[in-house]
Every structure is written in C-alpha cells, then in structure tokens.
Design a protein around this motif. Structure first.
Motif, PDB file in Angstrom:
ATOM      1  N   TRP A  77       9.243  -6.240 -17.084  1.00  0.00           N
ATOM      2  CA  TRP A  77       8.602  -4.980 -17.465  1.00  0.00           C
ATOM      3  C   TRP A  77       9.644  -4.230 -18.544  1.00  0.00           C
ATOM      4  O   TRP A  77      10.962  -4.018 -18.361  1.00  0.00           O
ATOM      5  CB  TRP A  77       8.430  -3.936 -16.214  1.00  0.00           C
ATOM      6  CG  TRP A  77       7.570  -2.715 -16.516  1.00  0.00           C
ATOM      7  CD1 TRP A  77       7.863  -1.626 -17.071  1.00  0.00           C
ATOM      8  CD2 TRP A  77       6.344  -2.677 -16.611  1.00  0.00           C
ATOM      9  NE1 TRP A  77       6.814  -0.735 -17.050  1.00  0.00           N
ATOM     10  CE2 TRP A  77       5.703  -1.557 -17.007  1.00  0.00           C
ATOM     11  CE3 TRP A  77       5.412  -3.654 -16.236  1.00  0.00           C
ATOM     12  CZ2 TRP A  77       4.262  -1.039 -17.167  1.00  0.00           C
ATOM     13  CZ3 TRP A  77       3.823  -3.273 -16.475  1.00  0.00           C
ATOM     14  CH2 TRP A  77       3.425  -1.996 -16.697  1.00  0.00           C
TER      15      TRP A  77
ATOM     16  N   PRO B 114      -5.561  -3.373 -23.416  1.00  0.00           N
ATOM     17  CA  PRO B 114      -5.512  -2.278 -22.384  1.00  0.00           C
ATOM     18  C   PRO B 114      -4.680  -3.151 -20.858  1.00  0.00           C
ATOM     19  O   PRO B 114      -4.962  -4.413 -20.443  1.00  0.00           O
ATOM     20  CB  PRO B 114      -7.060  -1.990 -21.871  1.00  0.00           C
ATOM     21  CG  PRO B 114      -7.758  -2.402 -23.172  1.00  0.00           C
ATOM     22  CD  PRO B 114      -7.031  -3.618 -23.594  1.00  0.00           C
ATOM     23  N   ILE B 115      -3.917  -2.208 -20.338  1.00  0.00           N
ATOM     24  CA  ILE B 115      -3.330  -2.891 -19.231  1.00  0.00           C
ATOM     25  C   ILE B 115      -3.914  -3.509 -18.245  1.00  0.00           C
ATOM     26  O   ILE B 115      -3.573  -4.492 -17.551  1.00  0.00           O
ATOM     27  CB  ILE B 115      -1.909  -1.715 -18.947  1.00  0.00           C
ATOM     28  CG1 ILE B 115      -1.014  -2.421 -18.116  1.00  0.00           C
ATOM     29  CG2 ILE B 115      -2.499  -0.875 -18.122  1.00  0.00           C
ATOM     30  CD1 ILE B 115      -0.113  -3.568 -18.878  1.00  0.00           C
ATOM     31  N   ASP B 116      -5.172  -2.977 -18.005  1.00  0.00           N
ATOM     32  CA  ASP B 116      -5.635  -3.164 -16.768  1.00  0.00           C
ATOM     33  C   ASP B 116      -6.638  -4.620 -16.986  1.00  0.00           C
ATOM     34  O   ASP B 116      -6.571  -5.477 -16.101  1.00  0.00           O
ATOM     35  CB  ASP B 116      -6.898  -2.228 -16.130  1.00  0.00           C
ATOM     36  CG  ASP B 116      -7.782  -1.903 -17.422  1.00  0.00           C
ATOM     37  OD1 ASP B 116      -7.489  -1.711 -18.594  1.00  0.00           O
ATOM     38  OD2 ASP B 116      -9.035  -1.603 -17.238  1.00  0.00           O
TER      39      ASP B 116
ATOM     40  N   ALA C 120      -1.478   1.620 -13.354  1.00  0.00           N
ATOM     41  CA  ALA C 120      -2.786   1.012 -13.983  1.00  0.00           C
ATOM     42  C   ALA C 120      -2.946  -0.500 -13.794  1.00  0.00           C
ATOM     43  O   ALA C 120      -3.832  -1.051 -13.177  1.00  0.00           O
ATOM     44  CB  ALA C 120      -3.172   1.600 -15.317  1.00  0.00           C
ATOM     45  N   PHE C 121      -1.652  -1.211 -13.940  1.00  0.00           N
ATOM     46  CA  PHE C 121      -1.565  -2.372 -13.812  1.00  0.00           C
ATOM     47  C   PHE C 121      -1.815  -2.930 -12.459  1.00  0.00           C
ATOM     48  O   PHE C 121      -2.496  -3.968 -12.077  1.00  0.00           O
ATOM     49  CB  PHE C 121      -0.063  -3.044 -14.234  1.00  0.00           C
ATOM     50  CG  PHE C 121       0.169  -4.397 -14.294  1.00  0.00           C
ATOM     51  CD1 PHE C 121      -0.307  -5.394 -15.332  1.00  0.00           C
ATOM     52  CD2 PHE C 121       0.661  -4.744 -12.996  1.00  0.00           C
ATOM     53  CE1 PHE C 121      -0.061  -6.571 -14.855  1.00  0.00           C
ATOM     54  CE2 PHE C 121       1.051  -6.124 -12.638  1.00  0.00           C
ATOM     55  CZ  PHE C 121       0.536  -7.138 -14.044  1.00  0.00           C
TER      56      PHE C 121
ATOM     57  N   ARG D 160       7.403   0.983 -21.735  1.00  0.00           N
ATOM     58  CA  ARG D 160       5.890   1.276 -20.948  1.00  0.00           C
ATOM     59  C   ARG D 160       6.348   2.213 -19.560  1.00  0.00           C
ATOM     60  O   ARG D 160       7.035   1.767 -18.865  1.00  0.00           O
ATOM     61  CB  ARG D 160       5.267  -0.126 -20.304  1.00  0.00           C
ATOM     62  CG  ARG D 160       4.728  -0.965 -21.629  1.00  0.00           C
ATOM     63  CD  ARG D 160       4.306  -2.262 -20.994  1.00  0.00           C
ATOM     64  NE  ARG D 160       3.720  -3.059 -22.301  1.00  0.00           N
ATOM     65  CZ  ARG D 160       2.362  -3.102 -22.728  1.00  0.00           C
ATOM     66  NH1 ARG D 160       1.475  -2.449 -21.942  1.00  0.00           N
ATOM     67  NH2 ARG D 160       1.916  -3.825 -23.691  1.00  0.00           N
TER      68      ARG D 160
ATOM     69  N   GLU E  27       1.446   3.337 -16.751  1.00  0.00           N
ATOM     70  CA  GLU E  27       0.889   1.938 -16.877  1.00  0.00           C
ATOM     71  C   GLU E  27       1.316   1.156 -15.673  1.00  0.00           C
ATOM     72  O   GLU E  27       0.435   0.106 -15.410  1.00  0.00           O
ATOM     73  CB  GLU E  27       1.577   1.276 -18.130  1.00  0.00           C
ATOM     74  CG  GLU E  27       0.922   1.777 -19.509  1.00  0.00           C
ATOM     75  CD  GLU E  27       1.483   0.975 -20.697  1.00  0.00           C
ATOM     76  OE1 GLU E  27       0.504  -0.144 -21.071  1.00  0.00           O
ATOM     77  OE2 GLU E  27       2.183   1.063 -21.232  1.00  0.00           O
TER      78      GLU E  27
END
Lengths: 330, 330
Positions: free
Chosen positions: B86, B54-56, B97-98, B90, B94
């Motif tokens: 990047w 998961p990106i988080d 969230a990142f 994506r 995303e």
C-alpha cells in the motif's frame, strides 16, 4: 525476456513434485495429505531490506521469514508460491542469483516451488512468498492458548539483526558497503541480512509441547505482548534470562535489542510440568532454548531485571505500516 | 494506523472459517479435504491497472483474475491470502473501499480471506492474491492433454477489455475520467475494469469434459498457442466462430481483439463426441460457449476466416514482463 522465458529458465528448475506441473500452468496442486498450514510474507526494497543487500541474502531472508511462521506453528515447510515484482533496473544476472538462492534455501527446509506470478514493479523489488506446511499437530499451534502458570520459552537469541543494522549504518559499515579497501565487514551484518533460524526440529517440539506459539519477527517485547493478548492473559519476562546476541551491558541495551525485531526466533509457552521433556527434546533436536518468563493472570506485558520491575520502553517493536520501520530509522 | 489495526478493522470481517483464526495469527489452516488447486496472480498500479481506476473495481478484478485460473482448471474457489503493498498516498477511505469490494467479490465466488501480509510499497499499489480451490476432478485440468481431433471451446466473448482500454484512452474517455460535465462513460469501460467471468458452473463442466483447459487472460491467440504447445499438438482457430465483444467488422479488427487480453474467459478442448453433452451442460449452468476450432497434428497456431488462411499478427497477446504491456500502449 518475457515472463514465461524467465520462468522456464530460472524458476522451473526449482519446481518440485507433480503438483507443480513444471510451472507451466496457471494453477498448482498441493501435495500434502492431512492438515495444511499456510502463510504469506512480503518484503519490499527500501522497507524490509536495503537496496544494496546482496540479492541472494534477500531471497533467503524471504524464505526464512515464511519458514519462521510455520516452525512457530508446529508445521514443516512444504510448497511455495512466489510473487516477484521486478524492477527494470535489475538485470538478468540478478534474477539468476535470486532464483538459485531461493531454490537452495527452500530445499534446505524441505520445500519446493510450485507456482506464483512474475510482474513488473518499476520502482523497486517487491517480493511475496506463500508457503504451505504440514501441521505436525492436528492444526497450527496458535498465539492463543497460553494459560497462567505456563512457562515462556525462546529459541536462539534476539538482537543480532539490530546490531547488524547499526553496523551497516555506522561510518565503518557505510565504507564497507561502498567497497572501501581497508573496510572490514561490520560485526553481526549477517544476522541482519540472513537471520539464523532454529533448526527444523523445533516444529515437532512446538507441535508436541506448546500451549501457544509465534515467531518473534517484530521484536520480542511486542510479540510477547501479542501472544499474551491473544491468550487473554498477562506475560512476565525476566530480562536477565533472555539470551541477547553478543550479550547486553545494561538495561537500556536489553530494551533496545528486545524491541527491534527481524530475529525470526520462536516464542512459545508450555505448562511448567513439561519443562524437562522440552529440555530433552531441545537437546535431541539441537534447538537452543531459554526459559525467559511466565504467563500470569491479568493482561499486558511486565518486565523485570533481577526481580526489579523495569518500565516498558515507548516502542515495543516494529509496527508494520507505520513510518519509523527499521529501514527508515536514522 | 498500524498493520494490525488495518487488519482488525477492514480485513478480519472478511475472514471465513475456523482456519483463518480471525486473521490474528501468522498462519492459517486450509479447510479443504481432498485435492487442492492453488494459484497466485499479482496486479501492479500503472502496469496492470490505471491509477485512476476505481479501487473497488481493482479489488474485484484481482479476485477475478485468480478465480478465472481456478475455473479453467475445473476447481471452485475456496480460500484466499492477500498481499497488499500500500502506498502512503492512498488514504484510509480507499483501504475501506478496497476491503469491502474484495470481501464481497470473494463471497460471490464462495471464497473467504484466511491470511496474507500488509506492507508499505511507497510508489504504487501492489496487489497479489493467492487463491485455493476444490478440484472437482481428481486434479486440476491442465493445458496439456489436448489431442488432435479435439474441438476447441471458448466461453463468453473476447475483446471487450481492449475496447474499454481504447475508450479510456480516447479524447472523450480522458474527458470523462477527468470528470468533464458533458462527458459520457466510454462504451466497454466496465469490460476492461471489471471483466465478466463465466459463471461458477463452468468449473464442473471443465472438470467433467475438458481434455485441456486454461483461461485466456493474455489474449486468445497467444493462449491458444500455449495450450497447443503444452499438449504437443497444433491448434486451428476459425475466426468467424469466435464471439467478439461488440462484433468485429473485418479481419484486422478480429486479430486485434483476439490478441489483446484481459478477458478472463475459459478456453478448453474436448473430444468431438462430447459436443452434445457439453452443450447440454452449458445450457444447464448458464455458460455461453462457442466452438471456435480444432486441435490438429503438428504444432503451432493456424488461423482461418471462412476457410481462407489468415496470417498471424506480429504480436499474439500480452507478454508479461515486457515493455509494451497493455497499460503502456500508446
């Protein structure tokens, strides 16, 4: 070879100062006493440079992209941290050449390597450098700060990188890159691969005189507009006053060269009353400067050519993160 | 969306302090008065984390990898610069969230974002963070400095990330990642994706008491050997004293968990006479500590299990830049 062996062999010799601890630790200590400026610039193969660009010019351009930001903020380069994303396809000889050029270029600006991280990036070379600088004023000179009435100054010339790029993508340039026997290097290729920065002395000039400053890495027009926007003012540029690399035959050529980028010159503003002091300092430090316009009331960018209004081109410069970056241009 | 819009929308809200200038400039100014520690750690998709992580948690792990280096040097995190490579695949959700997770994790450690660079990296996500810290001692605590007779201390436990990795690559773990209805999350998966660091208070403990220190991100055995080598001494570890995540059934399991890495704990040494002070400080700061060995005359790493000599495994940890990194393990 493992990361630590790479570091010991090629990068530890570039480490300067006690704070670097010979690059044997995970952290470094900064050595600067006083206000510290810091900047980060990344370069990616196939995005910011070409796969066939020589590795030593890639290393030097990485350093210069960061140095340029510091000079434009009135700071002198000091200490660097390198993130190296290395693809398996590039061998040890390239690492050696990269490290040697990086160290030499850092030293040229009075800086040394104090840390970083080396990782695998399977597909392409990915480079990121963080560079600290000694602020010669009490703080970094910012984009914000220009006042209506201020003169706009530009170091060196713009457009050389655009000419080099075009040369590399001409039929003759392609033949030269492929090693054709009779092919000559395209003109201006070194301006693209290895942009000439203003001398270190410009940092002191900016720190002493500039009301606002930035480097013009993305294109003169887009960067001038950014400076004006940050300052809450408008900016007027007289195209006939802009030094274009190799000259510019007409308005169309001027607009192209002023909206390309990769030139790494310094754009700054200062009250008109400081013009003679600036000229004297520039002479003393060997900095080539041109007065190219004025900060005005209002907002946005206005262009003229010999007092005639010139319409803005559709694209003012290189917009990062978009398709259509210089490297992906046709 | 252009880089400046990304920055304005997602990263400028994370900017802290006057020196960041709202991320609108190419340079930032550091705010720390006094000795500054600085570190850089990079993470690459498919090398240091999995594409499906998961990106988080990827964002938080990036911060923690850097925080871990600072804590182990006796420094408290302060200001960060992010290089974001990047990939086009994506999307904007995303990025959002990142950025949210990155900012939240930085804030958790008392740090803020002051700069960086956002570029395209077409093939995969490439992340590099540079983090400064306030040295609580006069300078960073180094790997060098351990003396024969010093006790070896370890925070937390090791091996959780290895267990999480194995779980993700088991049949059940693959089914879970693919969203299988009846699949349960593998045990220890969060120890791999989001390693638990010791609390911030360990920085003061290290600054006050440690003769040498480092974080154990590459594997306890390889990192212990590095600390001893930097100190010009040998190191002995009693395996039965090492806290293994989930316990370890036998010598083989101990050796596996001690040579895997990604645990981000602090390894440090201190004279035996400080043991009770260390225990008191650890209790006060909520730091779990174990005494796992001794610094000895000579060189190299020696292992024992209940006073019986244990032969070193062939691989002591994750060697960066080699094929055979955790992510490419079978």
């Amino acid at each position: 070879m493992a990361e630590k062996d790479w570091i010991a062999r090629y990068f530890a010799p570039l480490a300067s100062g006690q704070g670097a601890a010979g690059l044997r630790d995970d952290v470094a200590q900064l050595s600067i006493a006083g206000p510290v400026a810091i900047t980060t610039d990344a370069m990616v193969e196939g995005v910011h440079f070409l796969s066939r660009d020589p590795i030593d010019t890639v290393a030097r351009k990485l350093v210069r992209a960061n140095v340029s930001d510091l000079l434009a903020s009135g700071a002198e380069p000091a200490e660097a941290l390198l993130t190296l994303g290395w693809p398996a396809a590039r061998g040890e000889a390239e690492i050696a050449a990269f490290a040697a050029a990086l160290g030499d270029e850092l030293a040229r600006w009075g800086a040394g390597l104090i840390g970083g991280d080396t990782v695998a990036n399977p597909d392409r070379l990915f480079l990121s450098l963080t560079l600290t600088g000694r602020c010669l004023a009490g703080a970094p000179v910012r984009r914000a700060g220009a006042k209506p009435g201020d003169c706009v100054w530009l170091s060196g010339s713009v457009g050389g990188a655009a000419r080099g790029w075009d040369g590399l993508h001409s039929a003759a340039g392609r033949a030269w890159q492929e090693g054709g026997k009779d092919a000559a290097a395209p003109a201006w290729v070194s301006a693209y691969r290895l942009p000439e920065l203003p001398p270190l002395g410009i940092a002191g000039l900016v720190a002493r005189c500039a009301s606002a400053a930035m480097d013009v890495s993305d294109g003169l027009l887009i960067d001038a507009r950014s400076l004006a926007a940050a300052s809450g003012a408008g900016i007027h540029i007289a195209l006939e006053s802009v030094p274009f690399a190799g000259g510019a035959a007409d308005e169309a050529e001027m607009l192209k060269l002023a909206s390309w980028g990769d030139d790494y010159q310094v754009l700054f503003t200062a009250p008109e009353g400081q013009a003679s002091e600036i000229a004297q300092l520039a002479k003393k430090e060997g900095v080539k400067l041109a007065r190219i316009g004025k900060i005005v009331d209002g907002s946005g960018l206005a262009l003229s050519l010999h007092d005639r209004k010139v319409n803005l081109p559709e694209t003012l410069g290189f917009e990062h993160g978009r398709v259509g970056s210089p490297v992906t241009r046709p």
